[in-house]
Enzyme design. Structure first.
Site, PDB file in Angstrom:
ATOM      1  N   SER A 117       0.803  -1.213   0.000  1.00  0.00           N
ATOM      2  CA  SER A 117       0.000   0.000   0.000  1.00  0.00           C
ATOM      3  C   SER A 117       0.839   1.267   0.000  1.00  0.00           C
ATOM      4  CB  SER A 117      -0.900   0.025   1.246  1.00  0.00           C
ATOM      5  OG  SER A 117      -1.749  -1.097   1.279  1.00  0.00           O
ATOM      6  N   VAL A 128      -6.427   8.040   1.716  1.00  0.00           N
ATOM      7  CA  VAL A 128      -6.604   7.226   0.519  1.00  0.00           C
ATOM      8  C   VAL A 128      -5.426   6.266   0.438  1.00  0.00           C
ATOM      9  CG1 VAL A 128      -6.738   7.249  -1.995  1.00  0.00           C
ATOM     10  CG2 VAL A 128      -7.892   9.039  -0.676  1.00  0.00           C
ATOM     11  N   GLU A 129      -5.751   4.980   0.466  1.00  0.00           N
ATOM     12  CA  GLU A 129      -4.760   3.909   0.374  1.00  0.00           C
ATOM     13  C   GLU A 129      -4.908   3.273  -0.999  1.00  0.00           C
ATOM     14  OE1 GLU A 129      -3.886  -0.356   2.678  1.00  0.00           O
ATOM     15  OE2 GLU A 129      -5.480   0.960   3.370  1.00  0.00           O
ATOM     16  N   VAL A 130      -3.826   3.205  -1.751  1.00  0.00           N
ATOM     17  CA  VAL A 130      -3.847   2.534  -3.051  1.00  0.00           C
ATOM     18  C   VAL A 130      -2.960   1.307  -2.918  1.00  0.00           C
ATOM     19  CG1 VAL A 130      -3.357   2.722  -5.517  1.00  0.00           C
ATOM     20  CG2 VAL A 130      -4.300   4.691  -4.282  1.00  0.00           C
TER      21      VAL A 130
END
Length: 135
Positions: A117, A128-130
């Site tokens: 992440s 916001v975690e991608v």
């Protein structure tokens, strides 16, 4: 017995719909859609990705305009999006977009196991975690 299969959409409370829509389109590659919510009603802005959408609710909207939680606040959410893009490329993309990285790439626990992440904040301060699962 009731069984939930998936999430159809979520609603983010935002201070400025235009600013939020621009960020989600420019930084996360989502597609902006503006549509009428009810016949004759006001239009709403949504961000589409995959088979999902995020409705952007202006925090100034009333309960009559948008049926929502009891205490709508911009910046109170924590979202995790999945991508097939490797985390190092996600971090490089954020840098090109002038988005500050809070943390990452790091290994975290996802719904299906370990994920890699990268964490940032959207214009309202939402986390916001991608993330991506190992290939």
């Amino acid at each position: 017995m009731l069984t939930i299969d998936a999430i159809d959409h979520i609603v983010l409370n935002v201070a400025d719909v235009e600013r939020a829509a621009d960020w989600y389109a420019r930084v996360l590659g989502m597609r902006r859609v503006t549509a009428q919510f009810t016949p004759g009603g006001a239009s709403r802005t949504s961000m589409m990705f995959g088979q999902n959408k995020i409705n952007l609710r202006p925090v100034s909207a009333s309960q009559a305009e948008w049926f929502t939680g009891l205490q709508p606040q911009p910046g109170s959410d924590d979202l995790c999006f999945l991508t097939s893009t490797p985390p190092e490329e996600v971090a490089a993309h954020f840098a090109r977009c002038s988005v500050d990285i809070l943390l990452g790439p790091v290994t975290r626990s996802g719904a299906r196991g370990d994920i890699r992440s990268v964490y940032v904040r959207d214009p309202d301060g939402n986390l916001v975690e991608v993330s991506s699962y190992a290939r």
